[in-house]
Design a protein around this motif. Structure first.
Motif, short mmCIF file in Angstrom:
data_model
loop_
_atom_site.label_atom_id
_atom_site.label_comp_id
_atom_site.label_asym_id
_atom_site.label_seq_id
_atom_site.Cartn_x
_atom_site.Cartn_y
_atom_site.Cartn_z
N LYS A 1 0.85 -1.20 0.00
CA LYS A 1 0.00 0.00 0.00
C LYS A 1 0.88 1.24 0.00
CE LYS A 1 -4.05 -1.87 2.27
NZ LYS A 1 -4.58 -2.22 3.57
N PRO A 2 0.38 2.32 -0.59
CA PRO A 2 1.20 3.54 -0.57
C PRO A 2 1.20 4.19 0.82
CG PRO A 2 -0.83 3.89 -1.84
CD PRO A 2 -0.85 2.46 -1.39
N VAL A 3 2.36 4.66 1.22
CA VAL A 3 2.48 5.42 2.46
C VAL A 3 2.84 6.85 2.05
CG1 VAL A 3 3.84 5.74 4.57
CG2 VAL A 3 3.20 3.43 3.83
N PHE A 4 2.15 7.81 2.64
CA PHE A 4 2.34 9.21 2.27
C PHE A 4 3.13 9.93 3.36
CE2 PHE A 4 -1.45 7.59 0.24
CZ PHE A 4 -1.17 7.90 -1.09
N VAL A 5 4.18 10.62 2.94
CA VAL A 5 5.07 11.29 3.87
C VAL A 5 4.83 12.79 3.79
CG1 VAL A 5 7.48 11.61 4.57
CG2 VAL A 5 6.76 9.46 3.52
N LYS A 6 4.63 13.41 4.94
CA LYS A 6 4.39 14.85 4.95
C LYS A 6 4.94 15.46 6.23
CE LYS A 6 0.29 16.28 6.11
NZ LYS A 6 -1.16 16.53 6.11
N LYS A 7 5.09 16.78 6.23
CA LYS A 7 5.59 17.46 7.41
C LYS A 7 4.44 18.00 8.25
CE LYS A 7 10.17 18.22 5.94
NZ LYS A 7 10.28 18.71 4.56
N LEU A 8 4.69 18.01 9.56
CA LEU A 8 3.70 18.54 10.50
C LEU A 8 4.42 19.52 11.43
CD1 LEU A 8 2.36 15.04 11.60
CD2 LEU A 8 1.35 16.48 9.86
N PHE A 9 3.65 20.23 12.22
CA PHE A 9 4.21 21.15 13.22
C PHE A 9 5.26 22.07 12.60
CE2 PHE A 9 2.51 17.56 15.52
CZ PHE A 9 1.68 18.19 16.43
N ASN A 10 4.83 22.76 11.57
CA ASN A 10 5.67 23.74 10.91
C ASN A 10 6.99 23.13 10.42
OD1 ASN A 10 5.96 26.30 9.90
ND2 ASN A 10 6.93 27.12 11.74
N GLY A 11 6.93 21.87 10.00
CA GLY A 11 8.10 21.24 9.40
C GLY A 11 9.01 20.53 10.38
N LYS A 12 8.74 20.67 11.69
CA LYS A 12 9.67 20.10 12.67
C LYS A 12 9.56 18.58 12.76
CE LYS A 12 9.86 24.33 15.31
NZ LYS A 12 9.36 25.08 16.43
N VAL A 13 8.38 18.07 12.44
CA VAL A 13 8.12 16.64 12.56
C VAL A 13 7.67 16.11 11.20
CG1 VAL A 13 6.54 14.96 13.62
CG2 VAL A 13 7.54 16.78 15.02
N THR A 14 8.10 14.89 10.87
CA THR A 14 7.65 14.25 9.64
C THR A 14 6.74 13.08 10.01
OG1 THR A 14 9.71 14.86 8.57
CG2 THR A 14 8.46 13.09 7.53
N GLY A 15 5.59 13.02 9.38
CA GLY A 15 4.63 11.95 9.66
C GLY A 15 4.42 11.07 8.45
N GLU A 16 4.14 9.79 8.71
CA GLU A 16 3.86 8.85 7.63
C GLU A 16 2.44 8.34 7.79
OE1 GLU A 16 6.99 5.98 7.44
OE2 GLU A 16 8.47 7.54 7.00
N PHE A 17 1.68 8.43 6.73
CA PHE A 17 0.26 8.11 6.80
C PHE A 17 -0.14 7.07 5.76
CE2 PHE A 17 0.83 12.30 8.52
CZ PHE A 17 -0.02 12.35 9.62
N LEU B 1 1.21 6.14 10.77
CA LEU B 1 2.13 5.03 11.00
C LEU B 1 3.22 5.43 12.00
CD1 LEU B 1 2.55 3.71 7.36
CD2 LEU B 1 0.94 2.95 9.10
N GLY B 2 3.58 6.67 12.01
CA GLY B 2 4.60 7.11 12.96
C GLY B 2 5.10 8.50 12.68
N LEU B 3 5.77 9.05 13.69
CA LEU B 3 6.34 10.39 13.58
C LEU B 3 7.84 10.31 13.83
CD1 LEU B 3 3.89 12.54 15.76
CD2 LEU B 3 3.93 12.40 13.28
N THR B 4 8.59 11.12 13.13
CA THR B 4 10.02 11.25 13.41
C THR B 4 10.36 12.73 13.35
OG1 THR B 4 10.41 10.94 11.05
CG2 THR B 4 10.79 9.02 12.45
N TYR B 5 11.46 13.10 13.99
CA TYR B 5 11.92 14.48 13.85
C TYR B 5 12.44 14.65 12.44
CZ TYR B 5 11.48 14.68 18.89
OH TYR B 5 10.97 14.64 20.15
N THR B 6 12.07 15.76 11.81
CA THR B 6 12.54 16.01 10.45
C THR B 6 14.05 16.19 10.48
OG1 THR B 6 10.46 17.11 9.99
CG2 THR B 6 12.26 17.52 8.44
N PRO B 7 14.78 15.37 9.72
CA PRO B 7 16.23 15.55 9.72
C PRO B 7 16.60 16.88 9.08
CG PRO B 7 15.56 13.92 8.09
CD PRO B 7 14.33 14.34 8.80
N LYS B 8 17.69 17.43 9.53
CA LYS B 8 18.17 18.67 8.92
C LYS B 8 18.53 18.37 7.48
CE LYS B 8 18.10 21.77 12.13
NZ LYS B 8 16.94 22.56 11.84
#
Lengths: 329, 260
Positions: free
Chosen positions: A130-146, B224-231
């Protein structure tokens, strides 16, 4: 059979908006995982040439949905037309570009189709078929996979999908259907320029840009003085600053403002919201000044300065005006 | 005229984010601090109250979905002048998909026939701007997103509104009521809560609806999960005192011939 992926072709004045090809690339990456077919949907009054163009450029089949006398984007008419067409082409996925039109259309479409919606998608990868979609959250500080299962509306983040041009363009067939949207409760009265776009901003070699981190309106004078150090320069600002009335909208850099590509871009107290980054990504050399070391603007910067913008600009101005001081490192 | 304004607590963009140990969400920023109204939500409240001021007899309800302490933002909206607050109570602050939030809201809103629903253009934490148009889609009412100007013509039962589009332009649309608008900018600055409104709000009961009692359709979206965005990129952070950095930057900009 797998559900198809419908890509919404955005267009204006008979031209395909470049962001359409980012949505198309996103669709191609979903197709790698789901093996679905892609079809490009163009909604409008005159669609023949647009459909032929998009089919030739993409190598995908296209369908035009003709709405008589629809001269411009009308969200409600588009929504109804795409729901109708999605049924005909058996679309389980809909890809739209993260433009103001895509962001207007996408979520409403998902709600009406009863499927999920994921926005600001930067990357797609496969997990458990299945496709997993990667995007930024919290003004770019955190990356989430959905994961949104086997269907959904996917909105691509501007600037994140690079269209891989096909080597031998060929039209893959174009269908056309006519659609009567019925009585619309949304009427487009026209388009206005909020303020004439500042051509100075597009032509400036150096842009000194201010964000909320400058804290006080009076500090714009400081920003102006710094801009004054550079020939062919202009000041600019982020969206919140213009919303607060500190700067006119014609000086706004970002998705709905000016898209700039100066030789030097100095971001003063700008955190770097996605909408702002879209507007300045083309800058050749970027200096960012922000008190928050984790501010996403630093990811776009060549030189990073973790300081309060006001203190730093005051020091910088004093030093740069006394050139002797700086000549000896 | 019945107006509803949908609000959410804010996560200040300059605050550091800590992913919780499960990796499934971030630690509740509001712990210990009073939750704040989102920046655009505050504009939506102001827009609703401006319309109320211009239309005698109009009422403004504020609604939020979230855990117990989030009722503070309803008190804030009521302090600004909203007539009442509705709290769709969820158990904990975890990731909630936009579809699910829209479903929670629609089940409450559908029965109450609002003429106009306002939301902020986007939240401060997720910056998606999905819930507003999804809510409109589910209610099958016309909507406008990124709204920067809004006027209600109650005689004709329409709103005339402008939305921001690319290139510094605005599209002007007329929507039949009932309608929804997500607010990006408002002509007026958000008003401060007044003492009389604060006192009234404190004594008023906020209507609380348990989210668990609402038949929620499966949202279909899984985090599925969260990670800190790498620089990313290759930023060169200057070091030393503020003055040292200023000196070094001037030197760099001279070498590159930006400065004389």
């Amino acid at each position: 059979m797998n559900d198809r992926i419908a890509v919404i072709v955005e267009h204006e004045s008979g031209r395909i908006a470049p962001a359409t090809f980012e949505a198309l690339q996103c669709a191609i990456e979903i197709r790698r995982i789901t093996s679905s077919e892609i079809i490009c949907l163009t909604v409008g009054e005159k669609v023949d040439e647009l459909c032929a163009d998009v089919s030739e450029l993409s190598g995908m089949p296209a369908m035009g949905v003709v709405i008589p006398e629809l001269h411009t984007y009308n969200g409600e008419a588009f929504l109804r037309a795409i729901i109708f067409a999605a049924g005909i082409v058996d679309a389980g996925w809909v890809c739209v570009a993260g433009t103001t039109q895509g962001l207007d259309l996408g979520p409403g479409l998902a709600a009406r189709l009863g499927i999920p919606c994921v926005s600001a998608v930067e990357r797609v990868y496969e997990k458990d078929s299945k496709p997993v979609f990667v995007k930024k959250l919290f003004n770019g500080k955190v990356t989430g996979e959905f994961c949104i299962g086997n269907h959904g509306v996917v909105i691509s983040q501007p600037g994140c999908f690079t269209w891989e041009k096909i080597s031998t363009p060929a039209c893959r067939g174009v269908d056309k259907i006519r659609f009567e949207p019925g009585l619309l409760r949304t009427r487009v009265l026209g388009t206005s320029l909020a303020e004439p776009a500042d051509s100075g901003l597009a032509e400036a070699a150096v842009i000194i840009s201010a964000g909320r981190g400058i804290k006080r309106r009076e500090n714009l004078e400081l920003v102006s003085k710094v801009a004054g150090l550079f020939p062919n320069s202009s000041i600019a600002g982020s969206r919140p600053l213009c919303d607060d009335g500190w700067l006119p909208y014609r000086l706004q850099v970002g998705q709905t403002g000016a898209l700039v590509a100066p030789e030097l871009y100095v971001a003063c107290g700008i955190s770097g919201a996605q909408q702002h980054l879209v507007g300045m990504r083309g800058s050749k050399f970027v200096v960012a000044i922000n008190s928050d070391p984790l501010a996403p603007i630093f990811n776009q910067a060549d030189i990073g300065i973790v300081e309060d913008a006001e203190s730093f600009l005051t020091d910088f101005l004093r030093l740069a005006m006394k050139s002797d001081d700086v000549a000896q490192p | 005229m019945k107006i509803l304004v949908c609000v959410k607590h804010s996560f200040p963009t300059d605050r550091s984010v800590i992913i919780d140990p499960s990796g499934q969400w971030v630690l509740d920023c509001a712990d210990g601090a009073t939750p704040q109204l989102g920046r655009y939500d505050e504009l939506a409240v102001e827009q609703a109250l401006t319309i109320k001021d211009q239309n005698p007899g109009a009422t403004v309800d504020a609604i939020t979905a979230g855990s117990l302490n989030k009722s503070a933002i309803l008190r804030r909206a009521m302090g600004m002048g909203a007539d009442s607050g509705i709290h769709v109570l969820t158990s904990a602050d975890v990731f909630t998909s936009a579809v699910r939030t829209a479903s929670l809201l629609v089940s409450v809103v559908r029965l109450r026939s609002y003429d106009l629903i306002l939301t902020g253009a986007m939240s401060d934490d997720l910056s998606q701007g999905l819930v507003g148009p999804m809510l409109a889609g589910k209610l099958d009412i016309p909507y406008i997103t990124s709204c920067v100007r809004l006027n209600v013509d109650s005689k004709r039962s329409v709103v005339v509104a402008e939305r921001d589009i690319e290139g510094g332009r605005r599209q002007i649309v007329e929507l039949d009521l009932p309608a929804l608008a997500s607010i990006q900018a408002c002509d007026k600055k958000p008003r401060y809560p007044s003492l009389s409104n604060i006192i009234r709000a404190q004594n008023q009961i906020i209507e609380t609806i348990q989210a668990a009692c609402i038949d929620e359709s499966e949202s279909g979206e899984t985090l599925l999960g969260l990670t800190y965005t790498p620089k990313s990129g290759s930023v060169n952070f200057l070091t030393g005192t503020c003055g040292d950095k200023a000196k070094e930057l001037a030197s760099i900009l001279r070498k590159r011939a930006f400065l004389r």
